[in-house]
Design an enzyme around this catalytic site. Sequence first.
Site, short mmCIF file in Angstrom:
data_model
loop_
_atom_site.label_atom_id
_atom_site.label_comp_id
_atom_site.label_asym_id
_atom_site.label_seq_id
_atom_site.Cartn_x
_atom_site.Cartn_y
_atom_site.Cartn_z
N ALA A 342 0.67 -1.21 0.00
CA ALA A 342 0.06 0.09 0.03
C ALA A 342 0.69 1.21 0.08
O ALA A 342 0.56 2.19 -0.67
CB ALA A 342 -0.76 0.12 1.25
N CYS A 343 1.93 1.41 0.74
CA CYS A 343 3.01 2.35 0.73
C CYS A 343 3.33 2.88 -0.50
O CYS A 343 3.34 4.00 -1.06
CB CYS A 343 4.02 1.98 1.84
SG CYS A 343 5.45 3.24 1.67
N ALA A 344 3.81 1.87 -1.22
CA ALA A 344 4.30 2.18 -2.59
C ALA A 344 3.37 2.57 -3.48
O ALA A 344 3.61 3.46 -4.49
CB ALA A 344 5.17 0.93 -3.42
N ARG A 345 2.18 2.24 -3.56
CA ARG A 345 0.85 2.53 -4.23
C ARG A 345 0.76 4.02 -4.00
O ARG A 345 0.46 4.86 -5.07
CB ARG A 345 -0.18 1.82 -4.15
CG ARG A 345 -0.94 1.28 -5.11
CD ARG A 345 -2.17 0.67 -4.75
NE ARG A 345 -3.17 0.86 -5.51
CZ ARG A 345 -4.15 1.31 -5.68
NH1 ARG A 345 -4.64 1.64 -4.14
NH2 ARG A 345 -5.00 1.42 -6.58
N SER A 346 0.92 4.65 -2.78
CA SER A 346 0.55 6.05 -2.60
C SER A 346 1.70 6.88 -3.20
O SER A 346 1.40 8.04 -3.77
CB SER A 346 0.54 6.46 -1.06
OG SER A 346 1.62 6.15 -0.23
#
Lengths: 400, 78
Positions: A342-346
Amino acid sequence: MAPSTGSSSERPDSRRSATPATRVYLDYAGFAPVDPRVVAVMRPFLEGGVGNPSAPHSLGLESRAALDSARAKVARLIGGAAAGVIFTASATEANNLAIRGPLQRVAGGHVVTSAVEHISVINSCRDLEKRGWGVTYLPVDGTGRVDPAAVEGAIRPNTALVSIMAANGEIGTLEPIHEIGRLTGPRKISFHVDAVGAAGHVPLTVDEHGIDLVTLSSNDLYGPPGAGALWVRPGVKIAPLVVGGGQEGGYRAGTENLPAVVGMGVAADLARTEGVGEAGRLRELRDRLIAGLECVEGARLTGARGDGRLPHHASVVVAGVKADSVLMELDLRGVAASSGSACARSTGEPSHVLRSIGCGREEADGSLCFTLGRWTTAAEIDVLLDLLPGVISRLRRLAP
Amino acid sequence: MALLPDQKIDCLGLFCPVPILKTREVVKQMSPGQVLEMISDDPGSEADVKSWSARTGHHLLEVEKHGPVYRFVIRKTG
């Protein structure tokens, strides 16, 4: 006490209510449905007749007993002493407590960790760096595995803590915890293991593996979200991040979230008694899924294979497509999955885990992660494998 | 002589991914050619900012380090 209501074959309502059209749910690591047997035990703690565990009246005493029982159940899952369990609001908080806790006690020192840890471990280590601690972020091999010899080589005279995860949530690789525990024990270095992905799926006992601190997540055991725990070996000194009324032995102040903690206890008990059998079933489904994924043109498995991998985890990078588009197409067809981080997606950056195993930006853009669980069926795997090749070839044709 | 930035953001105390998210938000509001100064003390921010500017094409004009604090100067491209 064994929970008496419900059965594991019954599908929790939450599984469908989140996305009504979802028929196939393959994002258990993102969110696991709460087991109905856990919900049944939690219900009275939400509906009343329950006091504050610190209260002097009889309702408080009952709550205190429920809290202690949950503590014992969580400890039993990892074969540790019940007194070592500190309940928190999340596994992220437990990771913070394990890593930033020691800095309150020691003026400076050194930590050994890996480049593929959960972001809560990485950012806790960066916080130590800001305060003058040294941190070694060990590289990993192409499957995401840390080399125990590299851990040994990184240890310095002032190393206070080694923190290595039991299993990687993005690529499913199991880390050599047992070998690392043998290095830290004789040197009197604390060994912290983020066991969020692994607990309940692979055997993990603190004495056998030489572990001093363990992070656990309630939801990853099919318990309610909003609860986690840090287990601390009796005698290992940490310091609280949250101070107040002295709850949780003074290590984590604030009135306990009793319904969630009780639920986590039941979930831990179920994971201990059913986890091993479940892992065998999931491993078969996983291998069927991986075999199918590898038939997709341009798809490559990320992480380790076979026994080196979590039994419920399959992840691939697919050339020539964007994960977001694939996931959207799958969602329209009733399949829920994820890209792994999720972190990389943001931020739009490739995740630190994929970068560490040598994935370039374009490859990382096509990262897909499928996590199975207690209610996953072979039919669900087949629905995904029927849909995926068509979705991918259509997106490739549309690509500029 | 140091460039005078059009915008400044202070990301001291924050960790990845927040400095990059804030940078992206502010750059989005700026006009092409304008210059942003961002300061951060996240030990990972140098790698993050370099990677982000390489990908987005914005020019990373300066990276300075004063003790634990990084100063980044970024020019927005068209």
